[in-house]
Design a protein around this motif. Structure first.
Motif, PDB file in Angstrom:
ATOM      1  N   THR A  94      34.680 -38.138   8.024  1.00 16.17           N
ATOM      2  CA  THR A  94      34.715 -37.254   6.732  1.00 16.17           C
ATOM      3  C   THR A  94      33.989 -36.255   6.799  1.00 16.17           C
ATOM      4  OG1 THR A  94      32.940 -38.738   5.478  1.00 16.17           O
ATOM      5  CG2 THR A  94      35.209 -39.649   5.344  1.00 16.17           C
ATOM      6  N   GLU A  95      34.062 -35.265   5.749  1.00 22.69           N
ATOM      7  CA  GLU A  95      33.342 -34.026   5.743  1.00 22.69           C
ATOM      8  C   GLU A  95      31.788 -34.240   5.166  1.00 22.69           C
ATOM      9  OE1 GLU A  95      34.061 -31.652   7.190  1.00 22.69           O
ATOM     10  OE2 GLU A  95      36.369 -31.325   7.169  1.00 22.69           O
ATOM     11  N   TYR A  96      31.719 -35.248   4.181  1.00 21.20           N
ATOM     12  CA  TYR A  96      30.500 -35.707   3.662  1.00 21.20           C
ATOM     13  C   TYR A  96      29.958 -37.180   3.784  1.00 21.20           C
ATOM     14  CZ  TYR A  96      30.787 -31.007   1.242  1.00 21.20           C
ATOM     15  OH  TYR A  96      30.639 -29.812   1.122  1.00 21.20           O
ATOM     16  N   ALA A  97      28.602 -37.047   4.034  1.00 16.28           N
ATOM     17  CA  ALA A  97      28.370 -38.646   4.054  1.00 16.28           C
ATOM     18  C   ALA A  97      28.658 -39.762   2.884  1.00 16.28           C
ATOM     19  CB  ALA A  97      26.343 -38.523   4.276  1.00 16.28           C
ATOM     20  N   SER A  98      28.561 -39.013   1.929  1.00 15.93           N
ATOM     21  CA  SER A  98      29.061 -39.808   0.557  1.00 15.93           C
ATOM     22  C   SER A  98      30.234 -40.519   0.633  1.00 15.93           C
ATOM     23  CB  SER A  98      28.613 -38.982  -0.733  1.00 15.93           C
ATOM     24  OG  SER A  98      29.632 -38.026  -0.553  1.00 15.93           O
ATOM     25  N   ASP A  99      31.294 -39.519   1.248  1.00 15.81           N
ATOM     26  CA  ASP A  99      32.481 -39.878   1.508  1.00 15.81           C
ATOM     27  C   ASP A  99      32.795 -41.108   2.515  1.00 15.81           C
ATOM     28  OD1 ASP A  99      33.426 -38.445  -0.478  1.00 15.81           O
ATOM     29  OD2 ASP A  99      33.855 -36.741   0.832  1.00 15.81           O
TER      30      ASP A  99
END
Length: 222
Positions: A94-99
């Motif tokens: 994913t592009e972001y850790a939260s995702d």
């Protein structure tokens, strides 16, 4: 000539983007990476990487081993590319850790993970894992050190790739009237503390930051 400052030393192919832009480029590393003498446990199946530095530390410790049995979850296309080019199977990027955290909660909530990261890692993944009772072991393998340097030039644009990069630059400089080009929302959040002249990349890649800067500053003319 308008001049852009990159707070990361660019690769030759990245610099080529500037060749016909009519913009000057100055570059330096606002952060220095120091690898720690940390033993990564290799008896697990699932590993998480949110940076290429963490991958590099992992590869250093797994030289000569068959890595095909590991399942890997990562953040960022460049991180994924480095993992796959070394024979690791990327289950999800994913592009972001939260995702990535949300994906793991939805699809792998009963599994255990080793999170290989840097000392200044963000809290997104640990927060999501703790909230959802997902077992993980955090292994810190590197630290990013602020590398301050004073500049005596006015830059039309400054390229930032992390919140700590902004902090490092501001140790000995001011932003003056520069437009700040940020790799993502997290970096932009830090930038907004000091300026309103911010452009966020469409995709969180170094190349896209460069493209945004060239596009924005070339349009404005000399």
């Amino acid at each position: 000539m308008k001049t852009v400052l990159s707070t990361k030393i660019l690769t030759p192919s990245q610099k080529e983007l500037f060749l016909n832009s009519g913009l000057g480029l100055v570059e330096y590393d606002a952060l220095k990476i120091e690898f720690l003498d940390t033993k990564i446990p290799l008896d697990h199946q699932n590993y998480i990487f949110t940076s290429r530095n963490a991958v590099s530390a992992f590869l250093q410790q797994t030289k000569g081993l068959d890595l095909s049995s590991f399942n890997v979850f990562c953040v960022g296309e460049k991180t994924k590319s480095l993992l796959e080019s070394n024979g690791l199977q990327v289950v999800q990027m994913t592009e972001y850790a939260s995702d990535l955290g949300e994906f793991i909660v939805e699809n792998h909530s009963t599994e255990a993970f080793v999170f290989v990261c840097g000392q200044q890692r963000r809290d997104d993944l640990p927060h999501i894992f703790s909230k959802n009772n997902i077992w993980y072991k955090e292994v810190v393998v590197y630290s990013s050190i602020l590398n301050s340097k004073a500049f005596f030039t006015d830059f039309e644009g400054i390229l930032f790739f992390s919140p700590r990069g902004i902090q490092s630059f501001l140790l000995e400089n001011t932003l003056k009237n520069s437009t700040l080009f940020c790799i993502g929302e997290t970096t932009a959040s830090e930038a907004k503390k000091y300026s309103e002249k911010i452009v966020i990349a469409n995709k969180p890649t170094v190349e896209n930051v460069l493209v945004q800067a060239i596009k924005e500053l070339s349009i404005k003319g000399d």
